[in-house]
Design an enzyme around this catalytic site. Structure first.
Site, PDB file in Angstrom:
ATOM      1  N   CYS A  35     -37.007   2.163 -47.838  1.00  0.00           N
ATOM      2  CA  CYS A  35     -36.611   2.304 -49.250  1.00  0.00           C
ATOM      3  C   CYS A  35     -35.277   3.053 -49.332  1.00  0.00           C
ATOM      4  CB  CYS A  35     -37.692   3.062 -50.009  1.00  0.00           C
ATOM      5  SG  CYS A  35     -37.223   3.470 -51.703  1.00  0.00           S
TER       6      CYS A  35
HETATM    7  N1  MHO Z   1     -41.213   3.967 -53.927  1.00  0.00           N
HETATM    8  C1  MHO Z   1     -41.325   2.564 -54.106  1.00  0.00           C
HETATM    9  C2  MHO Z   1     -40.268   1.843 -53.359  1.00  0.00           C
HETATM   10  C3  MHO Z   1     -39.028   1.760 -54.139  1.00  0.00           C
HETATM   11  S1  MHO Z   1     -37.791   1.322 -53.176  1.00  0.00           S
HETATM   12  C4  MHO Z   1     -36.474   1.169 -54.143  1.00  0.00           C
HETATM   13  C5  MHO Z   1     -42.669   2.150 -53.552  1.00  0.00           C
HETATM   14  O1  MHO Z   1     -43.167   2.870 -52.717  1.00  0.00           O
HETATM   15  O2  MHO Z   1     -43.133   1.100 -53.961  1.00  0.00           O
HETATM   16  O3  MHO Z   1     -38.083   0.047 -52.599  1.00  0.00           O
END
Ligand code: MHO
Length: 222
Positions: A35
């Site tokens: 991420c």
């Molecule tokens: N925190 C998010 C991911 C977002 S990132 C911009 C999650 O765990 O789904 O992909």
């Protein structure tokens, strides 16, 4: 229609931004490491990093967006001052802060070094081989050449800072579209995510012309 490639700006609203080297005097690194919110903050807090931005790259599908990523990967792009940091310094941080030995569950989060030129490719390949021989483990993270970078939506840029309303509202008000390219925004985003040490924070705070309300909100959250 394909959007034009992203061109970094050089905002000058605050002293720290005015002193930052312009895009012609920086070099750029692009990494996929899960991420993109986390690495945006980690690199943004580092002295010598001038601008950061998050986006999508590493695939061939046209015009990716967060909900229509196609074959692209979330990446952080780091513009740095080559007099203060080397590509190799950034690679050390890269290898230490993702999971290079595990195959990713989704292409969206794969580990990848997207190199901008031949010298970067050599340094990146060497660092990958050094990690393999040091650990005796197979590295899943790839080294590929960057084709093009697509800037992610505003709400993903400097994510931690944007979750700090008093400060983000003030900065966005001052910068408008240039928020993403601000060194000040990169540092504050990093500090709010827990990176940086107190000397570094004090140096940044001393150079800031934020309102007292915004500055005390930053300090309260550190
Ligand atoms: N925190 C998010 C991911 C977002 S990132 C911009 C999650 O765990 O789904 O992909």
């Amino acid at each position: 229609m394909t959007a034009p490639a992203y061109e970094p700006g050089n905002p000058t609203a605050f002293a720290l931004d005015a002193d930052a080297p312009p895009p012609e005097r920086t070099e750029t690194a692009t990494f996929g490491m899960g991420c993109f919110w986390g690495p945006d903050a980690r690199f943004g807090a580092m002295d010598g990093v001038v601008r950061t931005r998050v986006g999508y790259a590493g695939g061939t599908d046209a015009d990716p967006s967060y909900y229509s990523l196609g074959d692209h990967t979330e990446v952080v792009q780091i513009e740095y001052d080559p007099d203060r940091l080397s590509y190799s310094d950034l690679l050390d941080v890269f290898w230490a802060n993702h999971a290079p030995f595990s195959a990713p569950h989704k292409r969206q989060y794969r580990g990848v070094v997207l190199t901008h030129d031949e010298p970067q490719r050599e340094v990146a390949e060497d660092s990958r081989e050094a990690l393999e021989s040091r650990t005796g483990k197979a590295v899943e993270t790839a080294v590929e050449s960057l084709d093009r970078f697509y800037l992610a939506e505003d709400y993903h840029q400097k994510y931690e800072l944007r979750s700090t309303p008093v400060v983000a509202d003030e900065l966005e008000g001052v910068y408008g579209d240039a928020f993403v390219d601000s060194t000040v925004a990169a540092r504050l985003n990093g500090f709010l995510a827990g990176h940086g040490d107190s000397d570094q924070r004090d140096a940044v705070f001393a150079a800031l012309d934020l309102t007292p309300a915004a500055l005390s909100e930053v300090r309260r959250r550190l």
